[in-house]
Design a protein around this motif. Structure first.
Motif, PDB file in Angstrom:
ATOM      1  N   LEU A 191      -7.558  -0.846   8.842  1.00 12.56           N
ATOM      2  CA  LEU A 191      -8.938  -0.647   8.406  1.00 12.56           C
ATOM      3  C   LEU A 191      -9.184  -1.368   7.092  1.00 12.56           C
ATOM      4  O   LEU A 191      -8.360  -1.303   6.182  1.00 12.56           O
ATOM      5  N   ARG A 192     -10.307  -2.040   7.028  1.00 14.32           N
ATOM      6  CA  ARG A 192     -10.696  -2.718   5.791  1.00 14.32           C
ATOM      7  C   ARG A 192     -11.623  -1.816   4.994  1.00 14.32           C
ATOM      8  O   ARG A 192     -12.592  -1.276   5.523  1.00 14.32           O
ATOM      9  N   VAL A 193     -11.299  -1.663   3.714  1.00 13.99           N
ATOM     10  CA  VAL A 193     -12.061  -0.794   2.817  1.00 13.99           C
ATOM     11  C   VAL A 193     -12.703  -1.657   1.739  1.00 13.99           C
ATOM     12  O   VAL A 193     -12.011  -2.350   0.996  1.00 13.99           O
ATOM     13  N   ASN A 194     -14.019  -1.609   1.669  1.00 13.38           N
ATOM     14  CA  ASN A 194     -14.727  -2.391   0.648  1.00 13.38           C
ATOM     15  C   ASN A 194     -15.277  -1.459  -0.435  1.00 13.38           C
ATOM     16  O   ASN A 194     -16.481  -1.295  -0.586  1.00 13.38           O
ATOM     17  N   HIS A 226      -3.701  -5.103  -2.725  1.00 13.45           N
ATOM     18  CA  HIS A 226      -3.572  -6.548  -2.596  1.00 13.45           C
ATOM     19  C   HIS A 226      -4.574  -7.159  -1.632  1.00 13.45           C
ATOM     20  O   HIS A 226      -5.107  -8.249  -1.888  1.00 13.45           O
ATOM     21  N   ASP A 227      -4.830  -6.499  -0.475  1.00  8.50           N
ATOM     22  CA  ASP A 227      -5.726  -7.143   0.495  1.00  8.50           C
ATOM     23  C   ASP A 227      -6.835  -6.245   1.017  1.00  8.50           C
ATOM     24  O   ASP A 227      -7.544  -6.613   1.957  1.00  8.50           O
ATOM     25  N   GLY A 228      -6.986  -5.050   0.433  1.00 10.68           N
ATOM     26  CA  GLY A 228      -8.126  -4.214   0.782  1.00 10.68           C
ATOM     27  C   GLY A 228      -8.039  -3.514   2.126  1.00 10.68           C
ATOM     28  O   GLY A 228      -9.063  -3.076   2.665  1.00 10.68           O
ATOM     29  N   THR A 229      -6.823  -3.401   2.680  1.00  9.86           N
ATOM     30  CA  THR A 229      -6.674  -2.721   3.969  1.00  9.86           C
ATOM     31  C   THR A 229      -5.656  -1.591   3.875  1.00  9.86           C
ATOM     32  O   THR A 229      -4.803  -1.561   2.983  1.00  9.86           O
ATOM     33  N   LEU A 230      -5.770  -0.663   4.819  1.00 14.18           N
ATOM     34  CA  LEU A 230      -4.761   0.374   4.989  1.00 14.18           C
ATOM     35  C   LEU A 230      -4.525   0.552   6.476  1.00 14.18           C
ATOM     36  O   LEU A 230      -5.310   0.094   7.319  1.00 14.18           O
ATOM     37  N   GLU A 231      -3.429   1.242   6.805  1.00 15.38           N
ATOM     38  CA  GLU A 231      -3.074   1.427   8.209  1.00 15.38           C
ATOM     39  C   GLU A 231      -2.832   2.892   8.523  1.00 15.38           C
ATOM     40  O   GLU A 231      -2.325   3.651   7.694  1.00 15.38           O
ATOM     41  N   LEU A 232      -3.214   3.276   9.746  1.00 15.61           N
ATOM     42  CA  LEU A 232      -3.006   4.619  10.272  1.00 15.61           C
ATOM     43  C   LEU A 232      -2.310   4.495  11.619  1.00 15.61           C
ATOM     44  O   LEU A 232      -2.462   3.502  12.324  1.00 15.61           O
ATOM     45  N   ALA A 233      -1.552   5.518  11.997  1.00 15.26           N
ATOM     46  CA  ALA A 233      -0.960   5.591  13.333  1.00 15.26           C
ATOM     47  C   ALA A 233      -1.422   6.896  13.956  1.00 15.26           C
ATOM     48  O   ALA A 233      -1.246   7.967  13.376  1.00 15.26           O
ATOM     49  N   VAL A 234      -2.005   6.810  15.150  1.00 16.25           N
ATOM     50  CA  VAL A 234      -2.650   7.968  15.778  1.00 16.25           C
ATOM     51  C   VAL A 234      -2.045   8.215  17.151  1.00 16.25           C
ATOM     52  O   VAL A 234      -2.070   7.330  18.016  1.00 16.25           O
ATOM     53  N   LYS A 235      -1.518   9.413  17.331  1.00 16.62           N
ATOM     54  CA  LYS A 235      -0.952   9.785  18.624  1.00 16.62           C
ATOM     55  C   LYS A 235      -2.049  10.280  19.553  1.00 16.62           C
ATOM     56  O   LYS A 235      -2.957  11.003  19.143  1.00 16.62           O
TER      57      LYS A 235
END
Length: 306
Positions: free
Chosen positions: A73-76, A112-121
């Motif tokens: 996901l990109r967060v601005n 650094h690049d404005g994104t984060l990651e999630l893992a969803v079951k």
């Protein structure tokens, strides 16, 4: 969600109606861990929560396993930040329920690049069902950071060895912590006496089958980069291990007291910090074993997922 005091309970992926470095207290009791199906908001009402509600755009989606999807996901929003181990309240337009998903990326990636990651079951709960069946690149969601299950040492803090214990998708916040430890190693200035210097980090990771050992390849690459980080995998419902040659074979069975004792023998005794994330019975047994093996209750954090 929980922290600072080990008696607090946390959850991941439960539904709710819409809108010092380390300090813990008591070991979990099974009665507390199975204290009813409260919703996500009620279970986390005493946790740290940011007031900022931030929009994010889905930049990519991929399968981590047949039952788990990863979202980037990109967060601005420059005010949006999180600590390794935290989660986000995850709001989807048109749904009356929201839930919490732990970040699987390190805070440094967001910086650094404005994104984060999630893992969803995958599950039948509305938010997870949306992620698996309706979410697309370009979909917009809103998020709010929360949680106290964090690893966030500061310059000047004493170096500590860390034991991470994951069960199933309980790997999610611990993978964030592992990446943050790597970032700390990369940033450490050998000539600075004030900078935090990471100790050894051990990750014990149990899943039902090899197929469900999420992020194994990525973690092994980090172990190669930073020799002070190690990974031992376990499979509890697979008798024949078919590990590709590039992976060390996982142990067959659950994590035992002996496994913990062996790892602790290589670390600095009373300086060890322990983080546990997984199903309630695993949390109880691991915390009990650690206590028997001499780890102070105040040095054990746990986070529960459902």
């Amino acid at each position: 969600m929980f922290v600072w005091r080990l008696g607090h309970i946390c959850c991941r992926g439960t539904k709710a109606s819409s809108p010092p470095f380390f300090n813990c207290r008591n070991l979990p009791r099974m009665a507390e861990l199975h204290s009813g199906k409260e919703d996500h908001l009620n279970r986390t009402k005493d946790n740290t929560r940011q007031q900022i509600l931030t929009e994010a755009v889905v930049e990519s989606i991929c399968d981590l396993s047949p039952t788990v999807k990863s979202l980037t996901l990109r967060v601005n929003n420059e005010e949006f930040s999180f600590k390794a181990g935290q989660w986000v309240d995850f709001f989807i337009a048109g749904l009356d329920e929201f839930t919490g998903f732990s970040m699987t990326s390190a805070p440094g990636q967001l910086e650094h690049d404005g994104t984060l990651e999630l893992a969803v079951k995958c599950s039948e709960e509305a938010p997870a069902h949306w992620v698996h069946h309706k979410c697309q690149v370009g979909s917009k969601v809103k998020m709010r950071v929360g949680g106290d299950f964090t690893f966030d040492p500061q310059d000047g803090d004493e170096s500590r060895d860390v034991v991470l214990i994951a069960g199933g998708v309980g790997i999610n916040p611990l993978y964030s912590i592992v990446q943050h430890v790597v970032d700390l190693h990369r940033l450490t200035d050998p000539g600075s006496e004030a900078a935090y210097k990471p100790g050894k980090t051990v990750l014990l990771y149990s899943a039902r089958t090899e197929e469900e050992l999420l992020f194994r390849e990525q973690i092994l690459r980090l172990c190669q980069e930073v020799p002070d980080i190690s990974l031992q995998c376990f499979v509890s419902q697979q008798q024949v291990v078919k590990t590709p040659s590039q992976f060390p074979s996982p142990k067959v069975g659950r994590i035992t007291r002996e496994d913990l004792e062996e790892e602790l023998s290589r670390l600095r005794g009373n300086q060890v910090l322990c983080y546990i994330c997984g199903p309630p019975p695993m949390i109880e047994s691991m915390a009990h074993y650690l206590n028997i093996l001499g780890v102070n209750s105040a040095n054990i954090k746990f986070e529960k997922w459902w």
